[in-house]
Scaffold this motif. Structure first.
Motif, PDB file in Angstrom:
ATOM      1  N   GLY A  49       0.863  -1.192   0.000  1.00  0.00           N
ATOM      2  CA  GLY A  49       0.000   0.000   0.000  1.00  0.00           C
ATOM      3  C   GLY A  49       0.894   1.234   0.000  1.00  0.00           C
ATOM      4  O   GLY A  49       2.060   1.176  -0.399  1.00  0.00           O
ATOM      5  N   ASP A  73      -1.391   1.922   8.650  1.00  0.00           N
ATOM      6  CA  ASP A  73      -2.580   1.711   9.478  1.00  0.00           C
ATOM      7  C   ASP A  73      -2.466   0.578  10.499  1.00  0.00           C
ATOM      8  O   ASP A  73      -3.367   0.402  11.314  1.00  0.00           O
ATOM      9  CB  ASP A  73      -3.801   1.483   8.576  1.00  0.00           C
ATOM     10  N   THR A  82      -3.775   7.868   8.186  1.00  0.00           N
ATOM     11  CA  THR A  82      -4.022   8.443   6.855  1.00  0.00           C
ATOM     12  C   THR A  82      -2.888   8.045   5.913  1.00  0.00           C
ATOM     13  O   THR A  82      -1.798   7.667   6.353  1.00  0.00           O
ATOM     14  CB  THR A  82      -4.078   9.990   6.898  1.00  0.00           C
TER      15      THR A  82
HETATM   16  C1  LIG Z   1     -12.320   5.647   0.646  1.00  0.00           C
HETATM   17  C2  LIG Z   1     -11.103   6.122   1.403  1.00  0.00           C
HETATM   18  C3  LIG Z   1     -10.629   7.414   1.208  1.00  0.00           C
HETATM   19  C4  LIG Z   1      -9.477   7.855   1.880  1.00  0.00           C
HETATM   20  N1  LIG Z   1      -9.023   9.116   1.642  1.00  0.00           N
HETATM   21  C5  LIG Z   1      -7.863   9.530   2.217  1.00  0.00           C
HETATM   22  C6  LIG Z   1      -7.308  10.815   1.897  1.00  0.00           C
HETATM   23  O1  LIG Z   1      -7.891  11.582   1.127  1.00  0.00           O
HETATM   24  N2  LIG Z   1      -6.122  11.172   2.484  1.00  0.00           N
HETATM   25  C7  LIG Z   1      -5.440  10.324   3.336  1.00  0.00           C
HETATM   26  O2  LIG Z   1      -4.342  10.700   3.796  1.00  0.00           O
HETATM   27  N3  LIG Z   1      -5.943   9.114   3.665  1.00  0.00           N
HETATM   28  C8  LIG Z   1      -7.131   8.683   3.132  1.00  0.00           C
HETATM   29  N4  LIG Z   1      -7.641   7.437   3.434  1.00  0.00           N
HETATM   30  C9  LIG Z   1      -6.904   6.572   4.391  1.00  0.00           C
HETATM   31  C10 LIG Z   1      -5.766   5.846   3.662  1.00  0.00           C
HETATM   32  O3  LIG Z   1      -6.267   5.177   2.524  1.00  0.00           O
HETATM   33  C11 LIG Z   1      -5.073   4.841   4.585  1.00  0.00           C
HETATM   34  O4  LIG Z   1      -4.668   5.505   5.761  1.00  0.00           O
HETATM   35  C12 LIG Z   1      -3.868   4.250   3.862  1.00  0.00           C
HETATM   36  O5  LIG Z   1      -4.297   3.482   2.757  1.00  0.00           O
HETATM   37  C13 LIG Z   1      -3.014   3.370   4.777  1.00  0.00           C
HETATM   38  O6  LIG Z   1      -1.903   2.941   4.031  1.00  0.00           O
HETATM   39  P1  LIG Z   1      -1.205   1.550   4.348  1.00  0.00           P
HETATM   40  O7  LIG Z   1      -0.056   1.425   3.390  1.00  0.00           O
HETATM   41  O8  LIG Z   1      -0.947   1.434   5.799  1.00  0.00           O
HETATM   42  O9  LIG Z   1      -2.310   0.430   4.042  1.00  0.00           O
HETATM   43  P2  LIG Z   1      -3.118  -0.002   2.753  1.00  0.00           P
HETATM   44  O10 LIG Z   1      -3.305   1.109   1.806  1.00  0.00           O
HETATM   45  O11 LIG Z   1      -4.326  -0.687   3.311  1.00  0.00           O
HETATM   46  O12 LIG Z   1      -2.176  -1.094   2.070  1.00  0.00           O
HETATM   47  C14 LIG Z   1      -1.987  -2.377   2.633  1.00  0.00           C
HETATM   48  C15 LIG Z   1      -1.499  -3.318   1.538  1.00  0.00           C
HETATM   49  O13 LIG Z   1      -1.252  -4.593   2.119  1.00  0.00           O
HETATM   50  C16 LIG Z   1      -1.904  -5.616   1.369  1.00  0.00           C
HETATM   51  N5  LIG Z   1      -2.277  -6.671   2.315  1.00  0.00           N
HETATM   52  C17 LIG Z   1      -3.201  -6.587   3.297  1.00  0.00           C
HETATM   53  N6  LIG Z   1      -3.267  -7.735   3.980  1.00  0.00           N
HETATM   54  C18 LIG Z   1      -2.356  -8.556   3.419  1.00  0.00           C
HETATM   55  C19 LIG Z   1      -1.927  -9.887   3.713  1.00  0.00           C
HETATM   56  N7  LIG Z   1      -2.455 -10.596   4.720  1.00  0.00           N
HETATM   57  N8  LIG Z   1      -0.953 -10.426   2.963  1.00  0.00           N
HETATM   58  C20 LIG Z   1      -0.382  -9.728   1.928  1.00  0.00           C
HETATM   59  N9  LIG Z   1      -0.756  -8.463   1.614  1.00  0.00           N
HETATM   60  C21 LIG Z   1      -1.717  -7.884   2.360  1.00  0.00           C
HETATM   61  C22 LIG Z   1      -3.097  -4.919   0.754  1.00  0.00           C
HETATM   62  O14 LIG Z   1      -3.556  -5.617  -0.407  1.00  0.00           O
HETATM   63  C23 LIG Z   1      -2.517  -3.545   0.428  1.00  0.00           C
HETATM   64  O15 LIG Z   1      -1.880  -3.555  -0.812  1.00  0.00           O
HETATM   65  C24 LIG Z   1      -8.806   6.983   2.790  1.00  0.00           C
HETATM   66  C25 LIG Z   1      -9.300   5.682   2.999  1.00  0.00           C
HETATM   67  C26 LIG Z   1     -10.430   5.250   2.305  1.00  0.00           C
HETATM   68  C27 LIG Z   1     -10.940   3.838   2.527  1.00  0.00           C
END
Ligand SMILES: Cc1cc2nc3c(=O)[nH]c(=O)nc-3n(C[C@H](O)[C@H](O)[C@H](O)COP(=O)(O)OP(=O)(O)OC[C@H]3O[C@@H](n4cnc5c(N)ncnc54)[C@H](O)[C@@H]3O)c2cc1C
Length: 391
Positions: free
Chosen positions: A10, A290, A306
């Motif tokens: 992500g 997250d 975020t």
């Molecule tokens: C509709 C929506 C709108 C948003 N708008 C905003 C915004 O405008 N601004 C902002 O700052 N934030 C926004 N957010 C919040 C933001 O999307 C999250 O805080 C952010 O995506 C977190 O990033 P991350 O890399 O931690 O996780 P994620 O983006 O959830 O990425 C996690 C990755 O891990 C992979 N994964 C998960 N579990 C497994 C597993 N067991 N094995 C292998 N791979 C796995 C997933 O497929 C994904 O690719 C929004 C969220 C949503 C839902």
């Protein structure tokens, strides 16, 4: 050879990998992700409302990663911290020297009865597409059923995701009405929120503007209305019932279930990390995005989850893995918000920009800002070609 393993592609995970690869370390960098693509979570509400297609919000990981990074497509099922091993669904367990866990978020139901069965969450491309299919099929069914509940939609929660979804929904409904032949004046949209506040991260004047914008387009807001149960055709709040055949569940998120499954000391699948983002008693392991809970030293409260903060954490975690490998002191995570941008459909929105005081914006100018934020994220995570292809 030293192995640095990154879990999840992500915002956080992909940025860590890019930073590590850019540093030209001798270490073997392994990225594990369950899909062959990265998706822009911040645009899932658009896929769910049908104002964007999945192809607009995903890009191929292999094409965007340097050759030096090994990509393993599989699902992580557990982490053995003491033996430094990651268990996968289909491959043999993998060993690491350093781990960056960025497994991201899942839908939070708060244990509310029926929420998982009958609420449609927006947490990845599949769930966003499923929510879109449910909406369109239910609206189309009205032609033969003439059941008013087929034209009733309940959106649960009034935080960021709910409001951005509602903005896209009220933009899309008139188009769907023309295409599917249902009467627009009989569509009912209710938004139900437990707290007295809508969009709690924005100041009152911007919230009022956003609420007025959505009200004028047919959204009924019900604040201080805690959801106690979700049924197949209704959302219940104590003795009140909001009947609908489409129920969108956007009340909040928790971290990946892998955190609790692996026995971490966690709350809602988030682990409170140290100020260098490493895990207590495991200086070789970092949590970002997250799945992490990071205290803000100024307020003492946890930072919100975020994409903006996830990417800032990724920079610190990548630098700290390299520092540990080189026997140097890790750096503390610090964060300065650039501001928050909330879209209200493709052409409007509200924003607070934190630069030399707070600049408040509303209306059409915000849609331009949102476009820049989204494209910048694609540009930083992938490359220019990916950005151009996604337009
Ligand atoms: C509709 C929506 C709108 C948003 N708008 C905003 C915004 O405008 N601004 C902002 O700052 N934030 C926004 N957010 C919040 C933001 O999307 C999250 O805080 C952010 O995506 C977190 O990033 P991350 O890399 O931690 O996780 P994620 O983006 O959830 O990425 C996690 C990755 O891990 C992979 N994964 C998960 N579990 C497994 C597993 N067991 N094995 C292998 N791979 C796995 C997933 O497929 C994904 O690719 C929004 C969220 C949503 C839902």
């Amino acid at each position: 050879m030293t192995t640095i393993m990154v879990l999840g592609a992500g915002y956080a995970g992909l940025r860590v990998v890019k930073k590590l690869a850019h540093a030209k370390t001798d270490a073997h960098i392994v990225l594990v992700n369950q899909n062959e693509y990265h998706y822009e979570s911040t645009q899932l509400h658009q896929v769910a409302a049908g104002t964007k297609e999945p192809a607009d919000v995903v890009f191929d990981l292999r094409k965007s990663l340097p050759d030096s990074v090994e990509l393993i497509i599989d699902k992580v099922v557990g982490i053995d911290q003491d033996n430094r091993k990651v268990s996968l669904e289909h491959h043999d367990p993998l060993s690491y020297d350093y781990l960056v866990n960025a497994l991201g978020f899942e839908s939070e139901t708060f244990g509310i009865k029926g929420a998982e069965e009958y609420g449609w969450p927006l947490v990845d491309v599949d769930t966003a597409l499923a929510a879109r299919k449910k909406l369109e099929q239910t609206l189309a069914r009205y032609q033969t059923s003439h059941d008013p509940l087929d034209l009733s939609i309940v959106v649960c929660g009034a935080g960021f995701t709910s409001i951005e979804y509602l903005g896209e929904l009220v933009y899309r409904l008139p188009q769907l009405s023309k295409r599917l032949g249902f009467p627009m004046d009989q569509v009912k949209v209710d938004c139900i929120e437990a707290s007295p506040k809508i969009l709690p991260m924005f100041s009152k004047d911007l919230v009022d503007w956003a609420v007025d914008y959505l009200r004028k387009r047919g959204v009924n807001f019900h604040t201080s209305t805690p959801i106690t149960e979700v049924r197949q055709d209704a959302v219940v709040s104590n003795d009140q019932e909001f009947k609908a055949h489409t129920i969108i569940w956007t009340t909040g998120v928790r971290g990946s279930h892998v955190i609790a499954d692996s026995g971490y000391n966690q709350k809602r699948n988030r682990v409170v990390v140290r100020d260098d983002l490493s895990v207590e008693q495991h200086p070789e392991e970092f949590l970002v995005g997250d799945v992490s809970a990071v205290p803000d030293p100024q307020s003492g409260r946890l930072y919100p989850t975020t994409a903006q903060i996830s990417m800032a954490q990724a920079d610190t975690a990548a630098a700290n893995v390299l520092a540990r490998m080189r026997g140097q002191e890790p750096q503390r995570f610090t964060f300065r918000s650039l501001g928050t941008v909330c879209s209200l459909g493709p052409h409007d929105g509200v924003a607070e920009i934190d630069r030399m005081g707070t600049l408040k914006l509303k209306g059409k100018v915000v849609s331009v800002l949102k476009w820049i934020v989204n494209e910048r994220s694609v540009l930083e995570l992938a490359d220019v070609r990916t950005m151009l292809e996604s337009n």
